[in-house]
Design an enzyme around this catalytic site. Structure first.
Site, short mmCIF file in Angstrom:
data_model
loop_
_atom_site.label_atom_id
_atom_site.label_comp_id
_atom_site.label_asym_id
_atom_site.label_seq_id
_atom_site.Cartn_x
_atom_site.Cartn_y
_atom_site.Cartn_z
N ASN A 161 43.95 87.94 14.74
CA ASN A 161 43.17 89.28 14.38
C ASN A 161 43.12 89.54 13.08
O ASN A 161 44.30 90.07 12.59
CB ASN A 161 43.89 90.17 15.49
CG ASN A 161 42.93 91.69 15.43
OD1 ASN A 161 42.16 91.56 14.40
ND2 ASN A 161 43.10 92.63 16.25
N ASP A 184 30.01 90.68 14.11
CA ASP A 184 29.53 91.70 15.19
C ASP A 184 29.04 92.99 14.21
O ASP A 184 29.59 93.42 13.57
CB ASP A 184 30.75 92.08 16.03
CG ASP A 184 30.16 92.78 17.46
OD1 ASP A 184 29.08 93.51 17.04
OD2 ASP A 184 30.72 92.88 18.02
N THR A 259 26.25 76.99 10.95
CA THR A 259 26.89 77.71 12.18
C THR A 259 25.94 77.84 13.17
O THR A 259 24.72 77.62 13.25
CB THR A 259 27.05 79.26 11.68
OG1 THR A 259 25.89 79.82 11.31
CG2 THR A 259 27.95 79.09 10.16
#
Length: 285
Positions: A161, A184, A259
């Site tokens: 994280n 995001d 990607t």
């Protein structure tokens, strides 16, 4: 007689087969189902080192492990059981990790960068369990497939994280490049605190980056692009790189094309908004 295997059993059997030695088949995503996003504020029961000095990178980059002297290996053997060391010393590498892909997804950027930066250790950081396992199996298969050429030995992936534990893995001034690719967007205003670029997080990026290092960002969301530009330009440790220098950087083209998200945006004929930021020298005291 056993019944037909359900989807979960098929996924588990497939992953077990992928972890066998010598497998060169690239993993298939359908066997690594995972939600698109994970809440970075949740307790994900992650394992992380108390400090960078206690991080053992040997399992991720075995080809770069330095053999310690025998006298170091024998240290502590004459101690009584009550006084025996509680932990083992992390194995040392001949190189340090210098490049980090934050939220690496399915590893497209890692795979694209690895052959072009063969002398640099590159790390992908991903919070989702199944996606991390996919990248692990992908790297393992690529290493086996290119065994003779010894490619992809310089790339690894770690479940972590980044919003909470980045300084636990990297010491001050360790990284030369950080990639933030299609993060995001967290469109709702109340979710903006979960964005991977913020005033606080930019200070952590500045801490782990050496002066002259570069943060690479790319997104297809104009609002998020403006958010990242504003926050990096407002930070005293970063300056935006000119478009001319940006387009001359070979890593930018890899970021735009390799990607999974960039390929998805390409298929939908979307825009790819890029911005690079250089870590400035610290001011003199």
């Amino acid at each position: 007689m056993g019944g037909a295997k359900n989807k979960r059993q098929k996924r588990e059997d497939y992953r077990a087969a992928m972890r066998e030695e010598g497998v060169t088949e690239l993993p298939r995503k359908k066997f690594y189902r995972q939600r698109a996003h994970a809440n970075p504020f949740s307790d994900h029961q992650l394992v992380y080192p108390p400090s960078p000095d206690q991080m053992d990178w040997s399992s991720l980059y075995p080809d770069y492990v330095v053999e310690e002297a025998k006298d170091n290996e024998m240290a502590g053997l004459d101690a009584t059981p009550e006084r025996a060391p509680m932990t083992t010393k992390p194995k040392r590498l001949s190189k340090e990790v210098e490049v980090a892909d934050i939220g690496c997804g399915f590893g497209g950027l890692l795979v694209g960068l690895a052959p072009t930066m063969p002398d640099t250790l590159i790390l992908g950081l991903e919070i989702r369990v199944s996606v991390t396992e996919f990248v692990e199996d992908r790297i393992k298969a690529l290493r086996a497939k290119h065994h003779e050429a010894k490619l992809y030995r310089n790339v690894g992936v770690l479940r972590a994280n980044t919003m909470k534990f980045l300084p636990n893995f990297f010491r001050k001034g360790q990284l030369t490049k950080i990639f933030i690719c299609f993060p995001d967007p967290h469109f709702k205003a109340r979710k903006h605190k979960q964005r991977i670029v913020s005033t606080t997080l930019n200070s952590e990026y500045a801490y782990v980056m050496r002066p002259g290092g570069i943060v690479y960002t790319i997104t297809d969301v104009p609002d998020l692009h403006e958010w990242m530009v504003q926050h990096f330009e407002a930070h005293p440790s970063f300056e935006r790189i000119s478009e001319g220098e940006q387009e001359a950087d070979p890593c930018v083209e890899i970021m735009r094309t390799e990607t999974e998200e960039s390929k998805k945006v390409e298929r939908h004929k979307g825009q790819k908004l890029v911005a690079l930021f250089r870590r400035l020298e610290d001011p003199a005291w």
